[in-house]
Structures are given as C-alpha cells and as structure tokens.
Design an enzyme around this catalytic site. Structure first.
Site, mmCIF file in Angstrom:
data_model
loop_
_atom_site.group_PDB
_atom_site.id
_atom_site.type_symbol
_atom_site.label_atom_id
_atom_site.label_comp_id
_atom_site.label_asym_id
_atom_site.label_seq_id
_atom_site.Cartn_x
_atom_site.Cartn_y
_atom_site.Cartn_z
ATOM 1 N N CYS A 143 -0.829 3.869 -6.398
ATOM 2 C CA CYS A 143 -1.731 3.197 -5.460
ATOM 3 C C CYS A 143 -1.860 1.757 -5.945
ATOM 4 C CB CYS A 143 -3.099 3.884 -5.458
ATOM 5 S SG CYS A 143 -4.374 2.991 -4.541
ATOM 6 N N CYS A 159 0.866 -1.180 0.000
ATOM 7 C CA CYS A 159 0.000 0.000 0.000
ATOM 8 C C CYS A 159 0.900 1.226 0.000
ATOM 9 C CB CYS A 159 -0.860 -0.046 1.265
ATOM 10 S SG CYS A 159 -1.911 1.388 1.519
#
Ligand code: DGL
Length: 263
Positions: free
Chosen positions: A184, A74
C-alpha cells in the site's frame, strides 16, 4: 502529446506522495500533478466497481489537465482497476503492485509477509501473482485495517498506529518471515516504526523506486521525457483538507503548490 505536459498521479489520498517522491527524485525536471482523493479514502474497503468508478473520475480529471502519462500510485486502484483503465483511455498507465515476487525469490526462510488493504489482497491480479509463488514460499497476508485513515488524518507518528502495527507485526514474526512487502503506497511512511518492531534480519520492501524507473522507461519509449530547462510545476490537489498533504511534503514546501480542489 507534448513532452512538457505533466505526469499525472493519483491515489485514494496522501500515501501516493511516497511514489511522487521517487518520481521527482528520478526525474526532477518533470512537471507533475498529484490528486489525493482523500474525500473518498480509504479505497481498500470499497467494492471493485466503486474503485473502478473513482479511478475513472481521477483519470478523467488528469487527462483534462493535460497529463501525458498516468501513474496509479495506489495498489488498491491498480489491482482492481488498471485493466479497465487501460481498456478505456488512450494514454499510458503505470500501476503499482505489491513486490511479492522479488521478496519470494530472495527469501531464505521461505516465509514472506505482505501488509496491504483488503481490496488489494482480495483482487484477482494479486491472487494470480501470489498463486504463482506458493510452490516456493509461504505468504502471510495481513490486512492493514485502520492504518490508512490514521495516515490520512496526519497521525503517522501516533500511539494508535503503534498499537495496530504491533499486532500486525506479531502475526508476521509468528510466521517467521524474513521479507515484509508493503502493498500500500501509504505504508512507506511507517517504515521507521516497522523497523523498530521487527528483528534486524527482516527486510522491508516497497515498489516505489521500481514504479519511478518504469515510468521513466515508458516516457522514454514514447519520446515524452521532458526537455524543459525551467523549474518544474509541481501541483498537488486534495478534495478534503490540505493539512496532511502539506505535512508529508514539508521538505518540498518552497517548490510545490498545494491546493484544495473539488474533483
Ligand atoms: N494508497 C492506497 C494503496 O496503495 C490506499 C488504500 C486505501 O485507500 O485503502 O492501496
């Protein structure tokens, strides 16, 4: 720590499975445990303190489960919490950061774009990297507002996503970018749609493969690469609903285990 212990991976939700796929492709013999913290997704609009606290919760679960290394799949958690994690736990961490450096070095138009969460784009770590590149290129930053919640709902191929992507890619094209950096881990699932919206000369890059290579190198360094001959145990836990996770991993259905778990 034994080499047959699993690689621990966490993300705010299902997007980090794009990183898991790269890890599994490069090291198919490794056991893995993946945590999708979908109940708390998205992390991207949370404060730095909240992101650190959620990242610690995930890390502690993975350490208890016997992880030999932790991949923070992440960008938002990496850019806000990895220093804190490295200072707090005695286990190697691999993070994922937007690949703006390689994009900046290769750009011909000297304009690159980055699509990421608010949390990533406002982090000190990201600022430091982007500031070091502003002499070479113009960087257009776009917050992918609304994309993560839709992917979390399993709505990857939806009209809602298309409307948002059209708007975000128009900003990128107005800036004459020739590289689009996906900052992302949820966004690699949008590549097909992004390609349809962008001109052919725009190259899309993400950091998944680099993260897998780095994980392998660090395991090698610590002599922790698995030597097992049996098929690996590939576990996935979600603390909301397992549907979207199963959808993104449908090609692996017969070799993985997906469960609901409180964490
Ligand atoms: N996959 C996370 C990232 O790479 C998701 C962000 C979010 O939860 O907002 O940044």
């Amino acid at each position: 720590m034994k080499s047959d212990h699993p690689i621990g991976i966490f993300d705010s939700g299902v997007g980090g499975t794009s990183i898991w796929k790269e890890l599994h492709a490069l090291m198919p013999w490794e056991n893995t445990i993946y945590l999708a913290d979908s109940r708390n997704a998205p992390y991207g609009n949370k404060s730095r303190e909240e992101i650190i606290s959620l990242s610690k919760k995930n890390t502690e679960f993975l350490i208890k489960a016997g992880a030999k290394i932790i991949v923070v799949a992440c960008n938002t958690a990496t850019t806000n919490a990895i220093t804190e994690l490295r200072n707090s736990y005695n286990i190697p961490f691999i993070g994922i950061e937007p690949a703006i450096k390689p994009a900046a070095l290769q750009s011909k138009t000297k304009n690159i774009g980055i699509l990421a969460t608010k949390g990533t784009l406002s982090s000190d770590l990201f600022h430091k990297t982007s500031e070091s590149l502003t002499n070479h290129v113009q960087i257009t930053e776009v917050i992918g507002e609304g994309l993560v919640p839709l992917i979390e709902e399993g709505l990857v191929n939806s009209k809602e996503i298309n409307v948002l992507l059209k708007k975000y890619m128009q900003t990128m094209m107005d800036a004459n970018i020739d590289y689009l950096v996906l900052g992302c881990s949820h966004y690699p699932y949008l590549i097909t749609f992004l390609k349809d919206l962008l001109p052919n000369h725009v190259t899309i890059i993400d950091s998944g493969e680099a993260v897998a290579k780095q994980t392998k190198a660090v395991l090698e360094q610590h002599q922790l690469l698995s030597t097992q001959k049996a098929p690996p145990l590939l576990q996935f836990y979600n603390n909301a609903s397992i549907g979207p996770l199963k959808l993104l991993l449908k090609d692996y259905d017969d070799v993985i285990k997906v469960d609901y778990k409180e964490f």
